[in-house]
Write a protein that holds these residues in place. Structure first.
Motif, mmCIF file in Angstrom:
data_model
loop_
_atom_site.group_PDB
_atom_site.id
_atom_site.type_symbol
_atom_site.label_atom_id
_atom_site.label_comp_id
_atom_site.label_asym_id
_atom_site.label_seq_id
_atom_site.Cartn_x
_atom_site.Cartn_y
_atom_site.Cartn_z
ATOM 1 N N MET B 1 0.841 -1.190 0.000
ATOM 2 C CA MET B 1 0.000 0.000 0.000
ATOM 3 C C MET B 1 0.877 1.241 0.000
ATOM 4 N N ARG B 2 0.792 2.010 -1.085
ATOM 5 C CA ARG B 2 1.696 3.141 -1.248
ATOM 6 C C ARG B 2 1.239 4.332 -0.410
ATOM 7 N N LEU B 3 2.167 4.896 0.340
ATOM 8 C CA LEU B 3 1.870 6.069 1.170
ATOM 9 C C LEU B 3 2.687 7.247 0.668
ATOM 10 N N GLU B 4 1.994 8.352 0.429
ATOM 11 C CA GLU B 4 2.687 9.574 0.006
ATOM 12 C C GLU B 4 2.361 10.688 0.980
ATOM 13 N N ILE B 5 3.381 11.355 1.466
ATOM 14 C CA ILE B 5 3.188 12.490 2.357
ATOM 15 C C ILE B 5 3.714 13.730 1.652
ATOM 16 N N GLU B 6 2.869 14.737 1.581
ATOM 17 C CA GLU B 6 3.289 15.974 0.904
ATOM 18 C C GLU B 6 3.198 17.153 1.855
ATOM 19 N N GLY B 7 4.351 17.691 2.204
ATOM 20 C CA GLY B 7 4.390 18.943 2.976
ATOM 21 C C GLY B 7 3.638 18.902 4.287
ATOM 22 N N LEU B 8 3.758 17.808 5.031
ATOM 23 C CA LEU B 8 2.991 17.643 6.266
ATOM 24 C C LEU B 8 3.512 18.563 7.376
ATOM 25 N N SER B 9 2.593 19.310 7.994
ATOM 26 C CA SER B 9 2.933 20.152 9.145
ATOM 27 C C SER B 9 1.946 19.894 10.259
ATOM 28 N N VAL B 10 2.468 19.747 11.492
ATOM 29 C CA VAL B 10 1.615 19.549 12.661
ATOM 30 C C VAL B 10 2.131 20.457 13.754
ATOM 31 N N TYR B 12 1.392 21.552 17.955
ATOM 32 C CA TYR B 12 0.649 21.441 19.216
ATOM 33 C C TYR B 12 0.752 22.794 19.896
ATOM 34 N N GLY B 13 -0.296 23.573 19.851
ATOM 35 C CA GLY B 13 -0.216 24.897 20.459
ATOM 36 C C GLY B 13 0.902 25.687 19.821
ATOM 37 N N ALA B 14 1.878 26.083 20.639
ATOM 38 C CA ALA B 14 2.956 26.907 20.115
ATOM 39 C C ALA B 14 4.096 26.057 19.555
ATOM 40 N N VAL B 15 4.024 24.753 19.796
ATOM 41 C CA VAL B 15 5.150 23.896 19.398
ATOM 42 C C VAL B 15 4.925 23.348 17.987
ATOM 43 N N GLN B 16 5.878 23.586 17.125
ATOM 44 C CA GLN B 16 5.814 23.038 15.775
ATOM 45 C C GLN B 16 6.427 21.646 15.816
ATOM 46 N N ALA B 17 5.558 20.617 15.762
ATOM 47 C CA ALA B 17 6.069 19.250 15.891
ATOM 48 C C ALA B 17 6.602 18.720 14.567
ATOM 49 N N LEU B 18 5.940 19.072 13.472
ATOM 50 C CA LEU B 18 6.392 18.648 12.148
ATOM 51 C C LEU B 18 6.273 19.835 11.209
ATOM 52 N N GLU B 19 7.276 20.004 10.348
ATOM 53 C CA GLU B 19 7.213 21.142 9.446
ATOM 54 C C GLU B 19 7.560 20.697 8.033
ATOM 55 N N ASP B 20 6.563 20.768 7.172
ATOM 56 C CA ASP B 20 6.776 20.576 5.739
ATOM 57 C C ASP B 20 7.546 19.292 5.428
ATOM 58 N N VAL B 21 7.043 18.180 5.962
ATOM 59 C CA VAL B 21 7.717 16.909 5.726
ATOM 60 C C VAL B 21 7.078 16.219 4.523
ATOM 61 N N SER B 22 7.892 15.807 3.570
ATOM 62 C CA SER B 22 7.398 15.045 2.428
ATOM 63 C C SER B 22 8.211 13.760 2.314
ATOM 64 N N LEU B 23 7.516 12.670 2.065
ATOM 65 C CA LEU B 23 8.240 11.433 1.770
ATOM 66 C C LEU B 23 7.281 10.417 1.166
ATOM 67 N N VAL B 24 7.853 9.378 0.570
ATOM 68 C CA VAL B 24 7.039 8.348 -0.070
ATOM 69 C C VAL B 24 7.437 6.990 0.501
ATOM 70 N N VAL B 25 6.423 6.181 0.825
ATOM 71 C CA VAL B 25 6.673 4.794 1.215
ATOM 72 C C VAL B 25 6.117 3.929 0.089
ATOM 73 N N PRO B 26 6.974 3.339 -0.731
ATOM 74 C CA PRO B 26 6.462 2.535 -1.836
ATOM 75 C C PRO B 26 5.763 1.281 -1.322
ATOM 76 N N SER B 27 4.792 0.825 -2.088
ATOM 77 C CA SER B 27 4.013 -0.335 -1.690
ATOM 78 C C SER B 27 4.920 -1.551 -1.507
ATOM 79 N N GLY B 28 4.667 -2.310 -0.448
ATOM 80 C CA GLY B 28 5.380 -3.561 -0.234
ATOM 81 C C GLY B 28 6.797 -3.408 0.266
ATOM 82 N N THR B 29 7.181 -2.216 0.707
ATOM 83 C CA THR B 29 8.536 -2.037 1.218
ATOM 84 C C THR B 29 8.503 -1.684 2.695
ATOM 85 N N THR B 30 9.673 -1.709 3.297
ATOM 86 C CA THR B 30 9.797 -1.265 4.680
ATOM 87 C C THR B 30 10.606 0.021 4.701
ATOM 88 N N THR B 31 10.062 1.028 5.366
ATOM 89 C CA THR B 31 10.713 2.321 5.452
ATOM 90 C C THR B 31 10.920 2.666 6.909
#
Lengths: 315, 250, 282
Positions: B1-10, B12-31
């Motif tokens: 199952m292919r997973l694509e993340i584009e520019g993910l930002s999260v 919590y309040g004032a804390v920037q936990a994730l900023e502009d993260v992009s990556l791809v997990v190709p189907s059937g692989t381990t990342t």
């Protein structure tokens, strides 16, 4: 410029509302309006006492019991011991405060729902003692012939005079509550509500403060009890049961739990309600319940909370 | 199952936990995603599972945007999170915990077969099937947590710190299990503080630092990358549990 | 004498279990302290009254219908009033108080505040040796215990029960298994109210029925649940037996008020030593 006007208006809104409410009965001028005013004042005091505990996120259902202690103490001290009312009123506050202060270190270790249930049980025990200790408290018949309140040798038999006493007591209580929530003291109270680890890191021991607030809340409830006893001249245990505490809670919630004038506003809205439904006495409780549910559903932050939110939303 | 993340930002309040993260997990692989404590690794998995709402970016599974889907709906698609700290139901038995993993599914026989497969994979769990989860050892809890996730029939399995706090022998058991899951065709996204273990299991690795993706590449290459070695493999506490692993024999 | 006391103890223990299990189930799943729980007992009792006196149904038909009615109303209440308060303990408590007032008011309007009674479906006594056991009390005790056993099987042996136990322990993790806690709320609330309604329907022929009868019931439920630990099913069962036996004994030899006072003092004492109750975990 307009921002300054607005902030001035915000600062003046509370006192203006308070003044308008307090002056309402004299302006209307009929004995019935004074009567309602007195009831509102007594209920607002009890609701305020409950709010003191809600400010630190503790719901105490023992407040009606504390009010009862104040009422019985005041009645017995004046009627049987002959103490003047001016001495009995503060004692009626101090007695429940002492009880709360003594039980506080144990009760206040418990939080949340368990505290609610524990104070519920305490309230029921207090009422049960009134019922069972017949020789002192008169059992289910309660106490009769409680002397009227008097100050400086004059009995406050007339409704306007007793109203003035009630209003003055309430204003003093509000001033105390305001003092309590300002400055460093206010920071501690706010810390007790939300962030006790922070308080501990600041070197503040939380439990004594929580006990002091619990005692203070019982003090206010006791004052309400004393006023109640001397206004009606007659008390019985059922006036200080579970539903009295619930009504006070509902007043506080209706007005706005975190606002100083919330309990008073709630009392002003709820106390006259039975009078409105007087013609439909069978439906009174049903309408009351339905009105409450509607308010909770549509104004979850209380009436004043809504007003304040709309005011605060402008940048 | 292919997973694509584009520019993910999260945040919590004032804390920037994730900023502009992009990556791809190709189907059937381990990342693998590695990084220090607080780098945003767990937040990343929680965002994919739907437990925390992102402030920006897109999460796509097989090209489908997950934004509108609840945690439960993502589970139904096959996106299953095995959370940090195992999070077993403490007062359910091991067997009940496994059954809880299949509550969404219908068909008793298929569920029973999957649970039997879990017991085959982890015989120790079979011995302890009647024990309350709160009484299990850390390793047993991790087995039960992975087992519970597997019974949910994952197509994309998100594993959060599976080796945390485990003895070296138990780490090997987990490593074998993870390899077997991958061999069965499940796409795996593995978050680990134990960088060496993660990179030996994965084909691709990404490094998170303070919420940003700072480095990516072939897992074998990352192990030899001096920046990774100095920051994540050099420290005695991260290296010791995994060091007995023969590095590239699979 | 002793046998009668034991029967009373068994009957009240079983009734307290019905009350407390529903109350603790609702708290365990929705984190709502349902102050209106006693009113669902009242609904069960009035439903039996209305179905037997009003519609002329037999008690055997009225009993299950009354319990189902209470359960159905509970389900509706969860939908309309309570689901927004999941996790907000204070808000849920206040809403349940408003519901309690409304239901009392509705009962007073529908049935007046006069006390009503229902004819006893079972009469006569059973003699074992020199013990005289009223059959109606035996019936109530037996039926209530059977209902508790059925509830126990539901919770321990079914997938639905597994989901209920899981959500009470860790709702977020249950979501990660693909099950939405919100989907369990209505059923949990409904079952809790059904058990309360059943207690009311069972006791309707034994006691008088009036709009404010729920207060006694909620008081008992409180005591049991606090003793047993909020949200704990085994705790509720143990505490029901404890309260039922103590009350039966103390009220036989010292009077009813003494029994109430004893149970209150016991609750306070136990909570002070162990704030989470007998079955509670910190």
């Amino acid at each position: 410029m307009s921002a300054r006007i607005r902030s001035f208006a915000a600062a003046a809104a509370g006192p203006a509302l308070l003044a308008a409410l307090v002056l309402l009965p004299p302006l209307l001028g009929r004995p019935f309006h004074y009567h309602l005013g007195i009831l509102v004042g007594i209920n607002a005091l009890l609701a305020l006492s409950m709010q003191v505990m809600l400010r630190i996120n503790q719901l105490s259902l023992a407040q009606a019991g504390f009010m009862g202690l104040g009422a019985y103490a005041s009645a017995l001290l004046t009627r049987d011991i002959g103490l003047p009312f001016a001495a009995a009123l503060p004692l009626a506050g101090l007695l429940p405060a002492l009880l709360a202060g003594a039980l506080g270190p144990v009760l206040l270790r418990v939080r949340g729902v368990h505290f609610v249930l524990l104070t519920f049980a305490l309230g029921e025990v207090i009422v049960l003692v009134f019922v069972e200790w017949v020789s002192l408290f008169g059992g289910n018949n309660g106490l009769l012939d409680i002397p009227p309140a008097s100050l400086f040798g004059t009995a406050l038999r007339a409704k306007p005079a007793f109203y003035a006493l009630t209003a003055a007591t309430l204003l003093a209580a509000l001033a105390l509550c305001r003092w309590m929530t300002r400055g460093e003291r206010g920071m501690i109270v706010a810390g007790l509500a939300g962030n006790e680890p922070l308080l501990q890191s600041l070197g503040v021991d939380a439990l004594p403060h929580r006990c002091a607030l619990f005692a203070f809340s019982a003090f206010l409830a006791g004052l309400a009890g004393s006023l109640y006893a001397h206004y009606f001249g007659y008390i019985s245990p059922e006036a200080f049961g579970f539903w009295t505490a619930v009504n006070a809670l509902i007043m506080g919630v209706l007005g706005g739990v975190t606002l100083l004038l919330g309990p008073l506003t709630g009392a002003v809205l709820l106390v006259p309600l039975p009078e409105l439904f007087r013609d439909a006495i069978a439906y009174q409780r049903l309408f009351y319940g339905l009105a409450l549910m509607a308010l909770l559903l549509f104004l979850p932050r209380g009436l004043l909370g809504v007003l304040r939110a709309s005011k605060g939303s402008t940048p | 199952m292919r997973l694509e993340i584009e520019g993910l930002s999260v945040r919590y309040g004032a804390v920037q936990a994730l900023e502009d993260v992009s990556l791809v997990v190709p189907s059937g692989t381990t990342t693998a995603i590695i990084g220090a404590n607080g780098a945003g690794k767990s937040t990343f998995l929680k965002a994919v599972a739907g437990l925390v709402p992102p402030q920006g970016g897109r999460i796509l599974v097989e090209g489908r945007d997950l934004a509108a889907l609840t945690v439960e709906a993502r589970h139904a698609l096959g996106v299953v999170l095995c959370p940090e700290g195992r999070r077993l139901f403490p007062d359910l038995t091991v067997h009940e915990n496994l059954l809880a993993g299949a509550l969404r599914r219908k068909g008793r026989a298929a569920v029973a077969a999957d649970i039997a497969a879990v017991y085959d994979r982890f015989p120790r769990l079979d011995e302890r099937r009647g024990s309350l989860a709160r009484n299990l050892s850390g390793g047993e809890q991790q087995m039960a947590a992975i087992g519970r996730a597997l019974v949910g029939r994952p197509r994309l399995l998100l594993l959060d710190e599976p080796s945390l706090g485990l003895a070296p022998g138990m780490v090997r058991v987990m490593a074998d299990a993870i390899r077997a899951i991958a061999a069965a065709g499940v796409t795996l996204l593995l978050v680990e503080q134990n960088a060496r273990l993660a990179l030996t299991l994965a084909a691709t690795g990404h490094v998170l630092e303070a919420g940003r993706r700072v480095l990516s590449g072939d897992a074998a290459a990352l192990i030899d990358d001096p920046r990774v070695r100095d920051a994540y493999l050099g420290g005695a506490e991260t290296a010791s549990p995994a060091s007995p692993e023969p590095a590239r024999s699979w | 004498m002793l046998t009668q006391v034991l029967l009373i103890a068994a009957m009240s223990s079983a009734l307290y279990m019905l009350l407390a299990l529903g109350f603790t189930l609702i708290f365990g799943i929705l984190r709502i302290v349902n102050f209106a729980h006693g009113e669902f007992v009242m609904i069960g009792a009035y439903a039996v009254f209305a179905l037997t006196s009003g519609l002329g149904l037999g008690y055997a038909a009225a009993l299950p219908l009354a319990a189902l009615l209470a359960g159905g109303l509970g389900l509706l209440a969860e939908r309309a009033l309570f689901r927004r308060y999941a996790g907000d303990e204070l808000g849920g408590m206040i809403m349940s108080l408003a519901l309690a007032i409304t239901l009392q008011g509705a009962a007073a309007v529908l049935f007046t505040i006069d006390q009503q009674s229902v004819e006893r479906p079972v009469t006569g006594v059973l003699r074992i040796g020199d013990a005289v056991l009223p059959k109606d009390q035996l019936f109530v005790a037996g039926f209530a215990l059977a209902a508790v056993a059925a509830f126990h099987l539901l919770v321990q042996r079914t997938r639905f029960g597994l989901a209920l136990r899981a959500v009470a322990q860790d709702p977020e993790t249950l979501r990660l298994q693909g099950v939405s806690p919100r989907r369990l709320y209505p059923a949990a609330f409904g079952i809790g109210c059904l058990l309360a309604g059943l207690a009311g329907a069972l006791t309707a022929p034994l006691y008088t029925i009036h709009p404010y009868m729920g207060e006694t019931a909620i008081l008992k439920a409180f005591i049991v649940v606090v003793l047993g630990g909020l949200g704990s099913v085994p705790g509720a069962i143990a505490a029901s037996v404890l309260l039922g036996v103590t009350e039966a004994a103390v009220s036989t030899w010292l009077g009813v008020t003494a029994a109430t006072l004893t149970s209150f003092v016991a609750v306070m004492a136990i909570l002070l030593v162990k704030p989470t109750g007998l079955g509670g975990r910190a």
